[in-house]
Design an enzyme around this catalytic site. Structure first.
Site, PDB file in Angstrom:
ATOM      1  N   ASP A 107      45.149  43.875  74.490  1.00 29.38           N
ATOM      2  CA  ASP A 107      45.196  42.905  75.579  1.00 29.38           C
ATOM      3  C   ASP A 107      44.335  41.669  75.317  1.00 29.38           C
ATOM      4  O   ASP A 107      44.314  40.751  76.116  1.00 29.38           O
ATOM      5  CB  ASP A 107      44.750  43.590  76.884  1.00 29.38           C
ATOM      6  CG  ASP A 107      45.134  42.811  78.131  1.00 29.38           C
ATOM      7  OD1 ASP A 107      46.186  42.153  78.122  1.00 29.38           O
ATOM      8  OD2 ASP A 107      44.374  42.854  79.121  1.00 29.38           O
TER       9      ASP A 107
ATOM     10  N   SER B  36      47.622  39.382  83.486  1.00 30.48           N
ATOM     11  CA  SER B  36      48.634  40.299  82.983  1.00 30.48           C
ATOM     12  C   SER B  36      49.405  40.899  84.159  1.00 30.48           C
ATOM     13  O   SER B  36      48.822  41.252  85.175  1.00 30.48           O
ATOM     14  CB  SER B  36      47.980  41.420  82.172  1.00 30.48           C
ATOM     15  OG  SER B  36      47.281  40.907  81.062  1.00 30.48           O
TER      16      SER B  36
ATOM     17  N   GLN C 237      54.293  42.552  76.653  1.00 26.26           N
ATOM     18  CA  GLN C 237      53.552  42.235  77.873  1.00 26.26           C
ATOM     19  C   GLN C 237      54.150  41.001  78.548  1.00 26.26           C
ATOM     20  O   GLN C 237      54.559  40.054  77.874  1.00 26.26           O
ATOM     21  CB  GLN C 237      52.078  41.966  77.545  1.00 26.26           C
ATOM     22  CG  GLN C 237      51.205  41.714  78.777  1.00 26.26           C
ATOM     23  CD  GLN C 237      49.750  41.484  78.393  1.00 26.26           C
ATOM     24  OE1 GLN C 237      49.413  40.480  77.771  1.00 26.26           O
ATOM     25  NE2 GLN C 237      48.887  42.416  78.755  1.00 26.26           N
TER      26      GLN C 237
END
Length: 289
Positions: free
Chosen positions: A207, A231, A281
């Site tokens: 991430d 996110s 993502q």
């Protein structure tokens, strides 16, 4: 092992407060919200503690629902959805202030033989040892920025080295804009031989730079372009065993962005070129008003 890695491993050692209920904490830093990679990693630890040792996580699918509050613990509730002969499925809900902030479904699988192929080829990039660290490269770009200088001076659990331009470089030079980026990373010390730990640490690191690929395509950088981001969801597939204390190349790209959202995907390769992890993502990217 540096103090930052010791702290991270301590954060991942969740407290079990009841059957299938675990509690985690956040670093003692002055940040506005919990880092998404931390929540994903802790949720995966919670799930893994309810699964037999002979079953290894092969995929996770997660949603970030609300910003996490770093000043209070996070409670992870694990739901044992299925325990089959070959696969085990868990659902994890992270709760703060009585509300869900994050959900994850994770699937575990026994080791089996089967057909094998790999279509993805690792990009040709310089060896990590020949590249400057992320901190050194950023110091050259923003060393006179007081807030960023303080942030860069903190010890980090992960040694990351960009084999392509940083967002701040593309912000300063439009010719460096790209929808692709390559980053080497590894953890700073030899880690225990626990397969789940290495997967969890890859989830934590996944991430850090993935959303940056969206910004890089537009010459934008955190703290410089008047943007707000978060996110929205995160999915990972773990293809074969690997070690997070060995160099992994994280090849990332952003195929699309529009409507205040952007999509990014990545592949992690060992130094020998084996594809070990795939990541996708979606993130919210808004221009601050």
């Amino acid at each position: 092992m540096n103090e930052a890695l010791k702290e991270l491993l301590d954060l991942l050692d969740l407290e079990q407060i009841e059957l299938d209920i675990f509690r985690g904490r956040s670093p003692e830093e002055r940040i506005q919200r919990v880092f998404g990679g931390q929540v994903a990693a802790q949720a995966l630890v919670a799930a893994g503690r309810t699964v037999p040792k002979d079953r290894h996580v092969h995929s996770l699918h997660a949603y970030f629902i609300r910003p996490g509050d770093p000043s209070v613990p996070i409670v992870y509730n694990v739901d044992r959805l299925r325990d089959g002969r070959s696969f085990t499925t868990r659902r994890i809900v992270a709760v703060q202030h009585g509300k869900a902030i994050f959900t994850m479904s994770a699937s575990f699988h026994i080791v089996e033989e089967g057909v094998a192929h790999q279509a993805s080829v690792m990009p040709q990039v310089p060896d990590p040892e020949t590249l400057p660290t992320f901190q050194d490269k950023m110091y050259e770009l923003v060393g006179d920025h007081p807030e960023l200088r303080d942030w860069l001076s903190r010890p980090r659990p992960v040694d990351s080295r960009h084999a392509s331009p940083l967002t701040w470089e593309a912000y300063q030079n439009p010719e460096l804009r790209s929808s692709r980026t390559n980053v080497w990373f590894r953890y700073h010390a030899e880690l225990p031989d626990d397969p789940l730990l290495h997967v969890v640490l890859a989830a934590y690191a996944s991430d850090f730079t993935l959303v940056d690929t969206i910004l890089l395509a537009h010459g934008m950088a955190w703290g410089a372009s008047g943007i707000v981001g978060a996110s929205l969801d995160h999915a990972m597939w773990f293809h074969r065993p690997f070690r997070a204390d060995d160099w992994l190349l994280y090849a990332q790209e952003s195929p699309w962005s529009a409507g205040a959202r952007g999509l990014a995907r990545g592949e992690m390769f060992t130094a020998s070129g084996e594809l070990v992890v795939s990541v996708v993502q979606e993130a919210m990217i808004r221009l601050a008003k």
